[in-house]
Design a protein around this motif. Structure first.
Motif, PDB file in Angstrom:
ATOM      1  N   MET A   1      21.007  15.749 -34.710  1.00 30.77           N
ATOM      2  CA  MET A   1      20.331  14.844 -33.776  1.00 30.77           C
ATOM      3  C   MET A   1      19.180  15.564 -33.083  1.00 30.77           C
ATOM      4  SD  MET A   1      21.740  13.266 -30.168  1.00 30.77           S
ATOM      5  CE  MET A   1      22.862  12.076 -30.859  1.00 30.77           C
ATOM      6  N   TYR A   2      18.018  14.901 -33.078  1.00 30.81           N
ATOM      7  CA  TYR A   2      16.871  15.424 -32.346  1.00 30.81           C
ATOM      8  C   TYR A   2      16.188  14.239 -31.669  1.00 30.81           C
ATOM      9  CZ  TYR A   2      12.099  17.292 -31.684  1.00 30.81           C
ATOM     10  OH  TYR A   2      10.876  17.654 -31.180  1.00 30.81           O
ATOM     11  N   ILE A   3      16.348  14.154 -30.345  1.00 33.71           N
ATOM     12  CA  ILE A   3      15.743  13.079 -29.565  1.00 33.71           C
ATOM     13  C   ILE A   3      14.735  13.694 -28.601  1.00 33.71           C
ATOM     14  CG2 ILE A   3      16.125  11.236 -27.876  1.00 33.71           C
ATOM     15  CD1 ILE A   3      18.890  10.815 -29.077  1.00 33.71           C
ATOM     16  N   LEU A   4      13.527  13.142 -28.601  1.00 30.31           N
ATOM     17  CA  LEU A   4      12.458  13.594 -27.729  1.00 30.31           C
ATOM     18  C   LEU A   4      12.183  12.543 -26.661  1.00 30.31           C
ATOM     19  CD1 LEU A   4       9.827  15.205 -26.971  1.00 30.31           C
ATOM     20  CD2 LEU A   4       8.695  13.895 -28.804  1.00 30.31           C
ATOM     21  N   LEU A   5      12.005  12.986 -25.414  1.00 26.94           N
ATOM     22  CA  LEU A   5      11.593  12.089 -24.343  1.00 26.94           C
ATOM     23  C   LEU A   5      10.195  12.471 -23.879  1.00 26.94           C
ATOM     24  CD1 LEU A   5      14.913  12.167 -23.984  1.00 26.94           C
ATOM     25  CD2 LEU A   5      14.320  10.742 -22.036  1.00 26.94           C
ATOM     26  N   GLU A   6       9.313  11.483 -23.837  1.00 26.69           N
ATOM     27  CA  GLU A   6       7.931  11.708 -23.412  1.00 26.69           C
ATOM     28  C   GLU A   6       7.546  10.679 -22.356  1.00 26.69           C
ATOM     29  OE1 GLU A   6       5.619  13.522 -23.138  1.00 26.69           O
ATOM     30  OE2 GLU A   6       5.331  14.850 -24.845  1.00 26.69           O
ATOM     31  N   GLY A   7       6.516  11.016 -21.607  1.00 22.58           N
ATOM     32  CA  GLY A   7       6.018  10.108 -20.584  1.00 22.58           C
ATOM     33  C   GLY A   7       5.327  10.882 -19.490  1.00 22.58           C
ATOM     34  N   MET A   8       4.877  10.169 -18.497  1.00 27.58           N
ATOM     35  CA  MET A   8       4.125  10.761 -17.404  1.00 27.58           C
ATOM     36  C   MET A   8       5.050  11.358 -16.343  1.00 27.58           C
ATOM     37  SD  MET A   8       0.900  10.611 -17.952  1.00 27.58           S
ATOM     38  CE  MET A   8       0.126  10.709 -16.348  1.00 27.58           C
ATOM     39  N   ASP A  61       1.421  28.572 -27.513  1.00 20.65           N
ATOM     40  CA  ASP A  61       2.806  28.386 -27.083  1.00 20.65           C
ATOM     41  C   ASP A  61       3.382  27.077 -27.618  1.00 20.65           C
ATOM     42  OD1 ASP A  61       4.936  29.618 -25.484  1.00 20.65           O
ATOM     43  OD2 ASP A  61       4.794  27.798 -24.277  1.00 20.65           O
ATOM     44  N   LEU A  62       2.537  26.067 -27.784  1.00 26.17           N
ATOM     45  CA  LEU A  62       3.009  24.798 -28.342  1.00 26.17           C
ATOM     46  C   LEU A  62       3.444  24.969 -29.802  1.00 26.17           C
ATOM     47  CD1 LEU A  62       0.348  22.428 -26.752  1.00 26.17           C
ATOM     48  CD2 LEU A  62       2.793  22.484 -26.218  1.00 26.17           C
ATOM     49  N   PHE A  63       2.723  25.807 -30.554  1.00 31.92           N
ATOM     50  CA  PHE A  63       3.161  26.136 -31.915  1.00 31.92           C
ATOM     51  C   PHE A  63       4.526  26.825 -31.860  1.00 31.92           C
ATOM     52  CE2 PHE A  63      -1.245  25.583 -33.378  1.00 31.92           C
ATOM     53  CZ  PHE A  63      -1.050  25.069 -34.648  1.00 31.92           C
ATOM     54  N   LEU A  64       4.677  27.755 -30.929  1.00 28.94           N
ATOM     55  CA  LEU A  64       5.933  28.476 -30.765  1.00 28.94           C
ATOM     56  C   LEU A  64       7.073  27.516 -30.440  1.00 28.94           C
ATOM     57  CD1 LEU A  64       7.404  31.207 -30.610  1.00 28.94           C
ATOM     58  CD2 LEU A  64       6.725  31.349 -28.198  1.00 28.94           C
ATOM     59  N   ALA A  65       6.775  26.509 -29.609  1.00 23.55           N
ATOM     60  CA  ALA A  65       7.807  25.532 -29.238  1.00 23.55           C
ATOM     61  C   ALA A  65       8.325  24.780 -30.462  1.00 23.55           C
ATOM     62  CB  ALA A  65       7.243  24.552 -28.209  1.00 23.55           C
ATOM     63  N   GLU A  66       7.433  24.432 -31.397  1.00 22.54           N
ATOM     64  CA  GLU A  66       7.881  23.738 -32.613  1.00 22.54           C
ATOM     65  C   GLU A  66       8.763  24.649 -33.456  1.00 22.54           C
ATOM     66  OE1 GLU A  66       7.365  20.431 -33.199  1.00 22.54           O
ATOM     67  OE2 GLU A  66       6.491  20.542 -31.196  1.00 22.54           O
ATOM     68  N   LEU A  67       8.425  25.937 -33.519  1.00 25.92           N
ATOM     69  CA  LEU A  67       9.262  26.894 -34.243  1.00 25.92           C
ATOM     70  C   LEU A  67      10.643  27.004 -33.604  1.00 25.92           C
ATOM     71  CD1 LEU A  67       6.696  29.780 -34.900  1.00 25.92           C
ATOM     72  CD2 LEU A  67       7.611  28.172 -36.591  1.00 25.92           C
ATOM     73  N   VAL A 119       7.774  19.077 -35.719  1.00 26.51           N
ATOM     74  CA  VAL A 119       9.124  18.712 -36.166  1.00 26.51           C
ATOM     75  C   VAL A 119       9.340  17.259 -35.759  1.00 26.51           C
ATOM     76  CG1 VAL A 119      11.566  19.282 -36.069  1.00 26.51           C
ATOM     77  CG2 VAL A 119       9.857  21.086 -35.720  1.00 26.51           C
ATOM     78  N   ILE A 120       9.595  16.399 -36.745  1.00 28.39           N
ATOM     79  CA  ILE A 120       9.713  14.967 -36.478  1.00 28.39           C
ATOM     80  C   ILE A 120      11.086  14.654 -35.891  1.00 28.39           C
ATOM     81  CG2 ILE A 120       9.513  12.642 -37.453  1.00 28.39           C
ATOM     82  CD1 ILE A 120       6.971  14.329 -37.677  1.00 28.39           C
ATOM     83  N   PRO A 121      11.132  14.044 -34.697  1.00 28.73           N
ATOM     84  CA  PRO A 121      12.425  13.711 -34.099  1.00 28.73           C
ATOM     85  C   PRO A 121      13.071  12.512 -34.791  1.00 28.73           C
ATOM     86  CG  PRO A 121      10.656  12.899 -32.720  1.00 28.73           C
ATOM     87  CD  PRO A 121      10.007  13.663 -33.837  1.00 28.73           C
ATOM     88  N   SER A 171       0.636   8.398 -33.498  1.00 29.22           N
ATOM     89  CA  SER A 171      -0.180   9.106 -34.473  1.00 29.22           C
ATOM     90  C   SER A 171       0.577  10.255 -35.143  1.00 29.22           C
ATOM     91  CB  SER A 171      -1.442   9.645 -33.783  1.00 29.22           C
ATOM     92  OG  SER A 171      -2.150  10.508 -34.620  1.00 29.22           O
ATOM     93  N   VAL A 172       1.316  11.024 -34.335  1.00 30.44           N
ATOM     94  CA  VAL A 172       1.993  12.219 -34.851  1.00 30.44           C
ATOM     95  C   VAL A 172       3.271  11.866 -35.605  1.00 30.44           C
ATOM     96  CG1 VAL A 172       3.093  14.400 -34.209  1.00 30.44           C
ATOM     97  CG2 VAL A 172       1.028  13.669 -33.031  1.00 30.44           C
ATOM     98  N   TYR A 173       4.028  10.891 -35.075  1.00 28.55           N
ATOM     99  CA  TYR A 173       5.282  10.478 -35.704  1.00 28.55           C
ATOM    100  C   TYR A 173       5.113   9.073 -36.267  1.00 28.55           C
ATOM    101  CZ  TYR A 173       6.594  14.044 -32.266  1.00 28.55           C
ATOM    102  OH  TYR A 173       6.640  15.175 -31.487  1.00 28.55           O
ATOM    103  N   ARG A 174       5.967   8.698 -37.165  1.00 31.35           N
ATOM    104  CA  ARG A 174       5.916   7.334 -37.679  1.00 31.35           C
ATOM    105  C   ARG A 174       6.252   6.354 -36.557  1.00 31.35           C
ATOM    106  NH1 ARG A 174       8.694  10.027 -41.624  1.00 31.35           N
ATOM    107  NH2 ARG A 174      10.679   9.048 -41.069  1.00 31.35           N
ATOM    108  N   ARG A 175       5.582   5.206 -36.564  1.00 33.24           N
ATOM    109  CA  ARG A 175       5.750   4.229 -35.482  1.00 33.24           C
ATOM    110  C   ARG A 175       7.212   3.824 -35.303  1.00 33.24           C
ATOM    111  NH1 ARG A 175       2.454   0.320 -32.601  1.00 33.24           N
ATOM    112  NH2 ARG A 175       0.646   1.423 -33.370  1.00 33.24           N
TER     113      ARG A 175
END
Length: 205
Positions: A1-8, A61-67, A119-121, A171-175
């Motif tokens: 399981m990989y769930i991402l939360l995004e927002g302001m 660092d964002l590249f590192l975060a994906e790793l 990494v696609i969630p 754009s980055v992940y499938r809709r």
């Protein structure tokens, strides 16, 4: 399981992400600046207000975060609080601090490559803003950054950045990987259950 939360800022991402991690026994990771030796060095440089240099450090660092996400997924599930989509939303709204065109070109190229390494969630949850609820949540909050305070004082800018984050997610992940939920549209428990229900539903598709 990989769930991402995004927002302001102020949409309750961290509260919900931490509760989801508890409910699912998942590893919680917050991707603002990575919890790594490199990330810690960036925090030191950040305190020196070297904004122009920081833009390249942040992208690295964002590249590192994906790793790190890839590595952690080998060990189990992840609930992630923010990703580089937040950075892209910010850049599309405010632009780069460093105005050197050569540096800007490098940064743009780097972010395009970062998209391909993402990494696609299983599910990317966008907590959509609600101005009234955001203002209530942030009223009297003392740990807001200067940028966050600027956004709260200029809600048109806040709304624009929120829209840019959602565009980036699409754009980055499938809709079909993206779930949009209005912030504070239920209790923390109710919102967690809604997210987990959607996660299970989409796994079955």
């Amino acid at each position: 399981m990989y769930i991402l939360l995004e927002g302001m800022p102020g949409t309750g991402k961290t509260t919900i992400a931490k509760r989801l991690a508890q409910l699912t026994g998942s590893h919680y990771i917050k991707s603002v600046i990575s919890e790594s030796d490199f990330g810690n060095e960036i925090k030191k440089v950040r305190s020196q207000k070297l904004e122009k240099e920081l833009e390249l450090f942040f992208m690295s660092d964002l590249f590192l975060a994906e790793l790190m996400v890839n590595k952690l997924l080998e060990k189990g599930s992840i609930i992630r609080d923010k990703s580089f989509n937040a950075s892209l939303g910010h850049l599309h709204t405010h632009g780069f601090v460093n105005k050197d065109q050569n540096v800007i070109n490098v940064l743009k190229s780097g972010y395009e490559q970062l998209k391909s390494y993402a990494v696609i969630p299983d599910l990317a949850v966008h907590l959509r803003y609600n101005e009234k609820k955001i203002r209530q949540n942030l009223d009297g909050k003392k740990d807001l950054s200067e940028i966050d305070q600027e956004l709260i004082n200029n809600f048109a800018l806040y709304a624009k950045q929120d829209e840019e984050i959602l565009k980036s997610l699409y754009s980055v992940y499938r809709r079909e990987k993206v779930l949009v939920i209005e912030c504070f549209s239920g209790s923390v428990e109710e919102m967690c259950q809604k997210i987990l229900t959607e996660y299970k539903k989409r796994l079955d598709v």
